[in-house]
Scaffold this motif. Structure first.
Motif, PDB file in Angstrom:
ATOM      1  N   VAL B 151      -0.143  34.426  11.543  1.00 43.42           N
ATOM      2  CA  VAL B 151       0.732  34.201  10.430  1.00 43.42           C
ATOM      3  C   VAL B 151       0.046  33.675   9.223  1.00 43.42           C
ATOM      4  O   VAL B 151       0.413  33.842   7.989  1.00 43.42           O
ATOM      5  N   ALA B 152      -1.408  33.427   9.630  1.00 40.30           N
ATOM      6  CA  ALA B 152      -2.302  33.117   8.579  1.00 40.30           C
ATOM      7  C   ALA B 152      -2.655  34.285   7.562  1.00 40.30           C
ATOM      8  O   ALA B 152      -3.002  33.949   6.458  1.00 40.30           O
ATOM      9  N   LEU B 153      -2.157  35.455   8.240  1.00 40.07           N
ATOM     10  CA  LEU B 153      -2.356  36.566   7.218  1.00 40.07           C
ATOM     11  C   LEU B 153      -1.249  37.108   6.526  1.00 40.07           C
ATOM     12  O   LEU B 153      -1.297  37.898   5.800  1.00 40.07           O
ATOM     13  N   LEU B 154      -0.323  36.187   6.532  1.00 38.00           N
ATOM     14  CA  LEU B 154       1.307  36.530   5.872  1.00 38.00           C
ATOM     15  C   LEU B 154       0.943  36.732   4.531  1.00 38.00           C
ATOM     16  O   LEU B 154       1.685  37.717   3.995  1.00 38.00           O
ATOM     17  N   ALA B 155       0.340  35.706   3.678  1.00 34.37           N
ATOM     18  CA  ALA B 155       0.291  35.842   2.278  1.00 34.37           C
ATOM     19  C   ALA B 155      -0.237  37.143   1.718  1.00 34.37           C
ATOM     20  O   ALA B 155       0.241  37.956   0.849  1.00 34.37           O
ATOM     21  N   GLU B 156      -1.399  37.425   2.523  1.00 32.56           N
ATOM     22  CA  GLU B 156      -2.137  38.601   2.019  1.00 32.56           C
ATOM     23  C   GLU B 156      -1.281  39.812   2.311  1.00 32.56           C
ATOM     24  O   GLU B 156      -1.369  40.697   1.453  1.00 32.56           O
ATOM     25  N   ALA B 157      -0.554  39.952   3.530  1.00 34.43           N
ATOM     26  CA  ALA B 157       0.238  40.961   3.755  1.00 34.43           C
ATOM     27  C   ALA B 157       1.520  41.032   2.624  1.00 34.43           C
ATOM     28  O   ALA B 157       1.756  42.361   2.301  1.00 34.43           O
ATOM     29  N   VAL B 158       1.964  40.032   2.421  1.00 32.59           N
ATOM     30  CA  VAL B 158       2.901  40.051   1.264  1.00 32.59           C
ATOM     31  C   VAL B 158       2.494  40.847   0.387  1.00 32.59           C
ATOM     32  O   VAL B 158       3.359  41.736  -0.426  1.00 32.59           O
ATOM     33  N   ARG B 159       1.333  40.422  -0.143  1.00 27.03           N
ATOM     34  CA  ARG B 159       0.933  41.064  -1.557  1.00 27.03           C
ATOM     35  C   ARG B 159       0.668  42.472  -1.343  1.00 27.03           C
ATOM     36  O   ARG B 159       0.972  43.441  -2.111  1.00 27.03           O
ATOM     37  N   GLY B 166      11.725  38.011   3.755  1.00 28.46           N
ATOM     38  CA  GLY B 166      11.045  37.330   4.663  1.00 28.46           C
ATOM     39  C   GLY B 166      12.125  36.891   5.796  1.00 28.46           C
ATOM     40  O   GLY B 166      13.276  36.320   5.092  1.00 28.46           O
ATOM     41  N   VAL B 167      12.055  37.085   7.063  1.00 26.07           N
ATOM     42  CA  VAL B 167      12.916  36.678   8.089  1.00 26.07           C
ATOM     43  C   VAL B 167      12.289  35.574   9.047  1.00 26.07           C
ATOM     44  O   VAL B 167      11.441  35.926   9.539  1.00 26.07           O
ATOM     45  N   ILE B 168      12.941  34.274   8.958  1.00 27.22           N
ATOM     46  CA  ILE B 168      12.361  33.580   9.715  1.00 27.22           C
ATOM     47  C   ILE B 168      13.198  33.174  11.115  1.00 27.22           C
ATOM     48  O   ILE B 168      14.117  33.013  11.140  1.00 27.22           O
ATOM     49  N   ALA B 169      12.433  33.448  12.125  1.00 22.00           N
ATOM     50  CA  ALA B 169      12.829  33.417  13.592  1.00 22.00           C
ATOM     51  C   ALA B 169      11.966  32.399  14.192  1.00 22.00           C
ATOM     52  O   ALA B 169      11.943  32.603  15.472  1.00 22.00           O
ATOM     53  N   THR B 170      11.627  31.309  13.514  1.00 21.92           N
ATOM     54  CA  THR B 170      10.632  30.457  14.280  1.00 21.92           C
ATOM     55  C   THR B 170      11.354  29.313  15.078  1.00 21.92           C
ATOM     56  O   THR B 170      12.655  29.228  14.362  1.00 21.92           O
ATOM     57  N   PRO B 171      10.819  28.538  15.796  1.00 23.66           N
ATOM     58  CA  PRO B 171      11.742  27.210  16.023  1.00 23.66           C
ATOM     59  C   PRO B 171      11.886  26.362  14.838  1.00 23.66           C
ATOM     60  O   PRO B 171      11.203  26.365  13.639  1.00 23.66           O
ATOM     61  N   GLN B 176      10.419  25.331   7.860  1.00 29.39           N
ATOM     62  CA  GLN B 176      10.120  25.001   6.451  1.00 29.39           C
ATOM     63  C   GLN B 176       8.617  25.405   5.892  1.00 29.39           C
ATOM     64  O   GLN B 176       8.536  25.722   4.807  1.00 29.39           O
ATOM     65  N   HIS B 177       7.739  25.102   6.847  1.00 29.02           N
ATOM     66  CA  HIS B 177       6.379  25.572   6.514  1.00 29.02           C
ATOM     67  C   HIS B 177       6.345  27.041   6.369  1.00 29.02           C
ATOM     68  O   HIS B 177       5.709  27.612   5.285  1.00 29.02           O
ATOM     69  N   VAL B 178       7.035  27.854   7.158  1.00 30.15           N
ATOM     70  CA  VAL B 178       6.881  29.260   7.150  1.00 30.15           C
ATOM     71  C   VAL B 178       7.845  29.549   5.649  1.00 30.15           C
ATOM     72  O   VAL B 178       7.008  30.763   4.790  1.00 30.15           O
ATOM     73  N   ALA B 179       8.683  28.953   5.478  1.00 31.44           N
ATOM     74  CA  ALA B 179       9.431  29.278   4.101  1.00 31.44           C
ATOM     75  C   ALA B 179       8.374  28.944   2.778  1.00 31.44           C
ATOM     76  O   ALA B 179       8.310  29.783   2.011  1.00 31.44           O
ATOM     77  N   PRO B 195      18.004  26.857  12.804  1.00 28.89           N
ATOM     78  CA  PRO B 195      19.001  25.733  12.514  1.00 28.89           C
ATOM     79  C   PRO B 195      18.526  24.467  11.665  1.00 28.89           C
ATOM     80  O   PRO B 195      18.770  23.511  11.861  1.00 28.89           O
ATOM     81  N   CYS B 196      18.204  25.005  10.516  1.00 34.50           N
ATOM     82  CA  CYS B 196      17.913  23.668   9.383  1.00 34.50           C
ATOM     83  C   CYS B 196      18.201  24.349   8.138  1.00 34.50           C
ATOM     84  O   CYS B 196      18.022  25.504   7.723  1.00 34.50           O
ATOM     85  N   VAL B 197      18.226  23.282   7.335  1.00 40.53           N
ATOM     86  CA  VAL B 197      18.532  23.597   5.765  1.00 40.53           C
ATOM     87  C   VAL B 197      17.043  23.786   5.127  1.00 40.53           C
ATOM     88  O   VAL B 197      16.300  23.000   5.239  1.00 40.53           O
ATOM     89  N   LEU B 198      16.808  24.765   4.521  1.00 45.72           N
ATOM     90  CA  LEU B 198      15.441  25.057   4.051  1.00 45.72           C
ATOM     91  C   LEU B 198      15.415  24.511   2.429  1.00 45.72           C
ATOM     92  O   LEU B 198      16.718  24.727   1.653  1.00 45.72           O
ATOM     93  N   ALA B 199      14.240  23.807   2.016  1.00 43.11           N
ATOM     94  CA  ALA B 199      14.141  23.695   0.569  1.00 43.11           C
ATOM     95  C   ALA B 199      13.330  24.778  -0.146  1.00 43.11           C
ATOM     96  O   ALA B 199      12.200  24.841   0.394  1.00 43.11           O
ATOM     97  N   VAL B 200      13.804  25.224  -1.044  1.00 47.59           N
ATOM     98  CA  VAL B 200      13.195  26.363  -1.756  1.00 47.59           C
ATOM     99  C   VAL B 200      13.485  26.136  -3.167  1.00 47.59           C
ATOM    100  O   VAL B 200      14.433  25.541  -3.645  1.00 47.59           O
ATOM    101  N   PRO B 201      12.714  26.652  -4.211  1.00 46.86           N
ATOM    102  CA  PRO B 201      12.711  26.490  -5.437  1.00 46.86           C
ATOM    103  C   PRO B 201      13.773  27.202  -5.930  1.00 46.86           C
ATOM    104  O   PRO B 201      14.161  28.346  -5.401  1.00 46.86           O
ATOM    105  N   GLU B 202      14.477  26.990  -7.348  1.00 46.68           N
ATOM    106  CA  GLU B 202      15.176  28.115  -7.772  1.00 46.68           C
ATOM    107  C   GLU B 202      14.924  29.276  -7.768  1.00 46.68           C
ATOM    108  O   GLU B 202      13.648  29.628  -7.954  1.00 46.68           O
ATOM    109  N   GLY B 203      15.704  30.287  -7.773  1.00 46.99           N
ATOM    110  CA  GLY B 203      15.447  31.606  -7.951  1.00 46.99           C
ATOM    111  C   GLY B 203      15.141  32.192  -6.691  1.00 46.99           C
ATOM    112  O   GLY B 203      14.862  33.487  -6.426  1.00 46.99           O
ATOM    113  N   VAL B 204      14.946  31.698  -5.507  1.00 43.82           N
ATOM    114  CA  VAL B 204      14.692  31.842  -4.390  1.00 43.82           C
ATOM    115  C   VAL B 204      15.970  32.025  -3.308  1.00 43.82           C
ATOM    116  O   VAL B 204      16.660  31.065  -3.429  1.00 43.82           O
TER     117      VAL B 204
END
Lengths: 236, 236
Positions: B151-159, B166-171, B176-179, B195-204
């Motif tokens: 997962v450390a390579l995620l940002a690189e891969a996204v770019r 992104g599909v979050i299927a973690t515990p 939230q960290h992944v988000a 099963p939790c509410v994610l906090a994300v900035p507007e526009g996401v």
DNA sequence: ATGTGTGAACTGGTTCACAGCC
DNA sequence: GGCTGTGAACCAGTTCACACAT
């Protein structure tokens, strides 16, 4: 035909009924989220919570939360808030989670197997007691202590083991047939993961989860963000 | 086709706009279902379909279907119906499915693995190009031709790989960290299975699928059905 | 004749704002 | 003071019914 609920027993009772007979569908959808948030709070040692705080953690408006709660006869203390533990118990009661529901999963491909092992089911009051498939290559396999049985045994198991919720995780082509089997066996609650509309008689509740649909909705927002300017597409 | 190309705002334009800029959320939710039904029809060789027929297979009211369609600038022929193929193409265009979205799945436990192999994604215009996990025991594993990366390579891969969903299927604990990782990397569409509410900035845009919630809603209905009839109502 | 497109009515859901209780 | 419970206002979504195109 399915008798349309007629709980005549408590009509004359003058008390402000704790009965949550016909809650708005929108309210029911939110109750599980409230419950989850409350469990987290009580686990953290919180005793009392205000509608403002609880609503914030659930991502809803506090007035709506209060209205939802008042509709199920729950009550907070003015000036104080709600007792988290008592409220959680009450919501769990309204949702019928006090006695575990007994769930059968039909179709044990990748998705079905994942559902069979999903900890969120057992954690939240659902016993997965039956696994069924039509594929001889899968029948007999053991998944976390539950053996996969032939779908031909479904009706028998529903009756003998008190299964009251069926989860359809088969390919689309088999979904309607499985739904018919479930209905014939007396199951009146179905969760359908197959991407198709099921025909069921009145009185049978079907909820559909289509994973690709969720992505398509995101695709829409993504598409329209990249068209022209960015948009505040924060949907729930 | 679908000349949805212009990103310019069109408030002054007097023409009946084909633009599907801000469709009601309720309409957007139904479009994937219409699309699926239309695909089935065209596959079956149907050329023209009436709102009545299409609505029936989608389980909605025909007036609503017509209103939905007119809102996205689609048009049928009065007295005849809609051209199934053209309509499907048009809806696909509105949903932004003409060019495949590129999806990353983070968290490859049972659920994540099932999602990674879910045929409904690739079938309906979604390329699962990235799989990420934090567990060294899973990293490196090959799932249907895609290797699980750290997962450390995620940002690189996204770019580098143009991942836009992104599909979050973690515990729950990691969600939230992944988000945050996804958002920082520039992803603006997230499908959350934790099963939790994610906090994300507007526009996401975040959509949440909570499998246990669906069961809890069914439990509610089940519970209130059995309040009326105390035996398992095996009525036919 | 048939079936779309749509104003108008209606239903349900959400937010506001404040009275009433702690 | 602080916070709940709730009528009233508001808004979104759905259904109705019919004019109008083919």
């Amino acid at each position: 035909m399915t008798t349309t609920g007629e709980g005549t027993e408590s009509e004359l009772v003058p008390t402000p009924v704790t009965k949550a007979a016909d809650l708005p569908a929108a309210t029911v959808r939110r109750l599980p989220e409230y419950l989850r948030a409350l469990s987290a709070l009580t686990d953290a040692g919180v005793e009392t919570v205000s509608s403002e705080t609880l609503a914030a953690t659930c991502g809803v408006n506090s007035a709506m939360l209060r209205k939802d709660l008042s509709q199920l006869g729950a009550s907070g203390m003015r000036g104080v808030g709600y007792n988290a533990a008592a409220l959680a118990t009450h919501i769990a009661g309204v949702l019928g989670l006090t006695d575990d529901s007994r769930v059968a999963i039909i179709g044990l491909g990748h998705l079905g197997q994942a559902l069979a092992r999903y900890p969120g089911f057992s954690n939240r009051g659902f016993d997965v007691v039956g696994l069924f498939d039509a594929d001889q290559g899968i029948i007999g396999k053991d998944l976390d202590g539950v053996r996969v049985r032939d779908v031909a045994l479904l009706a028998e198991a529903v009756r003998d083991e008190g299964i009251n919720i069926g989860v359809i995780a088969t390919p689309e082509a088999a979904a309607q047939h499985v739904a018919d089997l479930l209905v014939d066996a007396g199951v009146t609650s179905i969760l359908n993961f197959a991407p198709c509309v099921l025909a069921v008689p009145e009185g049978v509740a079907v909820r559909k989860v289509d994973l690709a649909v969720e992505l398509q909705i995101l695709s829409f927002h993504e598409h329209h963000k990249t068209l022209g300017r960015q948009e505040t597409g924060t949907v729930k």
